[in-house]
Write an enzyme that holds these catalytic residues in place. Structure first.
Site, PDB file in Angstrom:
ATOM      1  N   ARG A 221      34.007 -40.482  28.063  1.00 51.17           N
ATOM      2  CA  ARG A 221      33.712 -41.078  29.381  1.00 51.17           C
ATOM      3  C   ARG A 221      34.084 -42.557  29.386  1.00 51.17           C
ATOM      4  O   ARG A 221      34.615 -43.069  30.375  1.00 51.17           O
ATOM      5  CB  ARG A 221      32.241 -40.876  29.738  1.00 51.17           C
TER       6      ARG A 221
ATOM      7  N   LYS B 299      31.480 -45.826  34.500  1.00 52.14           N
ATOM      8  CA  LYS B 299      30.200 -46.462  34.154  1.00 52.14           C
ATOM      9  C   LYS B 299      30.410 -47.963  34.039  1.00 52.14           C
ATOM     10  O   LYS B 299      30.519 -48.514  32.943  1.00 52.14           O
ATOM     11  CB  LYS B 299      29.633 -45.844  32.863  1.00 52.14           C
TER      12      LYS B 299
ATOM     13  N   GLU C 149      23.496 -38.870  43.927  1.00 52.93           N
ATOM     14  CA  GLU C 149      22.755 -38.974  42.674  1.00 52.93           C
ATOM     15  C   GLU C 149      21.657 -40.006  42.815  1.00 52.93           C
ATOM     16  O   GLU C 149      21.516 -40.647  43.856  1.00 52.93           O
ATOM     17  CB  GLU C 149      23.690 -39.317  41.512  1.00 52.93           C
TER      18      GLU C 149
HETATM   19  N1  PLP Z   1      24.066 -41.387  36.928  1.00 54.24           N
HETATM   20  C1  PLP Z   1      23.903 -42.686  36.687  1.00 54.24           C
HETATM   21  C2  PLP Z   1      24.134 -43.618  37.812  1.00 54.24           C
HETATM   22  C3  PLP Z   1      23.528 -43.129  35.411  1.00 54.24           C
HETATM   23  O1  PLP Z   1      23.349 -44.430  35.177  1.00 54.24           O
HETATM   24  C4  PLP Z   1      23.323 -42.196  34.385  1.00 54.24           C
HETATM   25  C5  PLP Z   1      22.978 -42.629  33.035  1.00 54.24           C
HETATM   26  O2  PLP Z   1      23.776 -42.701  32.173  1.00 54.24           O
HETATM   27  C6  PLP Z   1      23.500 -40.843  34.674  1.00 54.24           C
HETATM   28  C7  PLP Z   1      23.870 -40.467  35.947  1.00 54.24           C
HETATM   29  C8  PLP Z   1      23.296 -39.801  33.625  1.00 54.24           C
HETATM   30  O3  PLP Z   1      24.386 -39.724  32.749  1.00 54.24           O
HETATM   31  P1  PLP Z   1      24.187 -39.227  31.259  1.00 54.24           P
HETATM   32  O4  PLP Z   1      23.538 -37.903  31.336  1.00 54.24           O
HETATM   33  O5  PLP Z   1      25.553 -39.145  30.712  1.00 54.24           O
HETATM   34  O6  PLP Z   1      23.338 -40.233  30.595  1.00 54.24           O
HETATM   35  C1  COI Z   2      21.497 -44.090  30.743  1.00 56.89           C
HETATM   36  O1  COI Z   2      20.809 -43.104  31.020  1.00 56.89           O
HETATM   37  O2  COI Z   2      21.992 -44.243  29.637  1.00 56.89           O
HETATM   38  C2  COI Z   2      21.748 -45.125  31.731  1.00 56.89           C
HETATM   39  O3  COI Z   2      22.715 -45.803  31.587  1.00 56.89           O
HETATM   40  C3  COI Z   2      20.797 -45.255  32.843  1.00 56.89           C
HETATM   41  C4  COI Z   2      20.260 -46.636  33.069  1.00 56.89           C
HETATM   42  C5  COI Z   2      19.487 -47.200  31.949  1.00 56.89           C
HETATM   43  C6  COI Z   2      21.259 -47.574  33.633  1.00 56.89           C
END
Ligand code: PLP
Ligand code: COI
Length: 339
Positions: A81, A184, A220
């Site tokens: 990612r 991200k 989301e």
């Molecule tokens: N959406 C947002 C905006 C986030 O900051 C996160 C955190 O990382 C997620 C979704 C969930 O992603 P992941 O499951 O890869 O942590």
């Molecule tokens: C995560 O779940 O790792 C995130 O980045 C979410 C938040 C702390 C910004």
């Protein structure tokens, strides 16, 4: 062996640990990185990450298992990612091997801060990529810093497995339809600060964003993806090019179908059709699975399973996911990497 902290009540706060990883990208290649005790980044006033937001980050965790060992959950997916985010922002890719090796080095060096098994705590890991070098025009940097640091954490939303309430943002989007929502990058989170603060002032855990083109479908949560369990036992989670492709969400899609026998669907979630869901939740690395009690949308407050109790399917998904992460449940091939 762990240091002596209040492991059961960590919350989600920065803690300066002894070691972090640092690598520089110069002259078109990554130099050999390594661990450092210096937690301060020394920055020129001209760095493009500071002015134009040419930066990206990741979020992942290390888990202590029952036998005392430490493991990562799908770190290759975080590496990939970050590579996709790098492509979107014209930054050099951190190769997957270098990424995973850096994460392992940081976890090993700070091993005593990985919370003990059974406390609910984990070591949160934050890889960070910054465009640096002396540039003032709007163009990509020619030098980069890749750093990885970590800290022990507990619940992100204070409820843990107790449901909390969320509010739909009617006024603000976090990302544009063809913007950087799937990357991200800090800019998405900067855009979420004001609506997030408004939600917190009204005692909601976080904001639910709608699709920026039509404002009719759930995108989301500000810090996690959304999922719902329909009354027909389907696991449904939004598909959108402007949301973060959550590694937890894709893991749950797989587990819902292959371990729980649910139909797993990535598709549209109209905000006016919440009645189809028996349960709902937010999912992500920090959020893990956080049940949603109710959603405020304008004047309407929609309650799902219960405002106080986690629903049965959400609980099963939570047990399966966290069971895998902490080494108690057999993982699909390649999901677990020992540190
Ligand atoms: N959406 C947002 C905006 C986030 O900051 C996160 C955190 O990382 C997620 C979704 C969930 O992603 P992941 O499951 O890869 O942590
Ligand atoms: C995560 O779940 O790792 C995130 O980045 C979410 C938040 C702390 C910004």
């Amino acid at each position: 062996m762990s240091v002596n902290l209040d492991w059961e009540n960590l919350g989600f706060s920065y803690m300066k640990l002894p070691y972090r990883y640092l690598a520089y990208y110069k002259n078109g290649q990554w130099e050999k990185g390594g661990l450092t005790e210096d937690a301060t980044l020394h920055m020129s006033e001209s760095y493009p990450c500071l002015h134009y937001g040419q930066q990206a980050f990741e979020g992942m965790k290390a888990y202590r298992t029952k036998d005392g060992s430490v493991q990562l959950f799908r770190p290759d997916q975080n590496a990939k990612r970050l590579q996709r985010t790098s492509d979107r922002l014209l930054m050099p890719q951190v190769p997957t091997d270098m990424f995973v090796d850096a994460v392992k080095q940081v976890v090993r060096a700070n091993e005593e801060y990985v919370p003990p098994y059974g406390t609910g705590g984990t070591l949160y890991i934050r890889p960070l990529l910054l465009g640096v070098g002396d540039i003032i025009g709007v163009k990509p940097a020619d030098e980069y810093i890749f750093t990885v640091f970590a800290m022990p954490v507990g619940n992100y939303f204070k409820g843990g497995l107790t449901p909390t309430n969320f509010i739909v943002s009617d006024k603000y989007d976090r990302a544009a339809p063809y913007g950087t929502g799937a990357a991200k990058v800090g800019g998405n989170y900067a855009a979420s600060l004001l609506p997030g603060q408004m939600a917190h002032e009204k005692k909601f855990s976080d904001v639910i964003y709608l699709d920026p083109a039509t404002h009719t479908k759930i995108e989301e949560v500000g810090s996690a993806n959304f999922f719902g369990i329909t009354k027909d036992n389907e696991f449904v989670t939004p598909y959108s090019p402007s949301i973060l492709p959550s590694i937890t969400k894709y893991s749950l899609l797989y587990l819902a179908e292959h371990r729980l026998g649910l139909k797993a669907i990535e598709g549209d979630v109209p905000i006016d059709d919440l009645d189809r869901f028996a349960e709902a939740g937010a999912c992500g690395t920090a959020a893990v699975i956080s049940p949603i009690g109710g959603i405020q949308h304008g004047e309407d407050f929609h309650v799902f399973y219960s405002e106080t109790e986690v629903g049965p399917v959400t609980r099963k998904l939570y047990n399966e996911l966290t069971g895998i992460q902490f080494g108690d449940v057999e993982a699909p091939e390649g999901w677990i990497v020992k540190v």
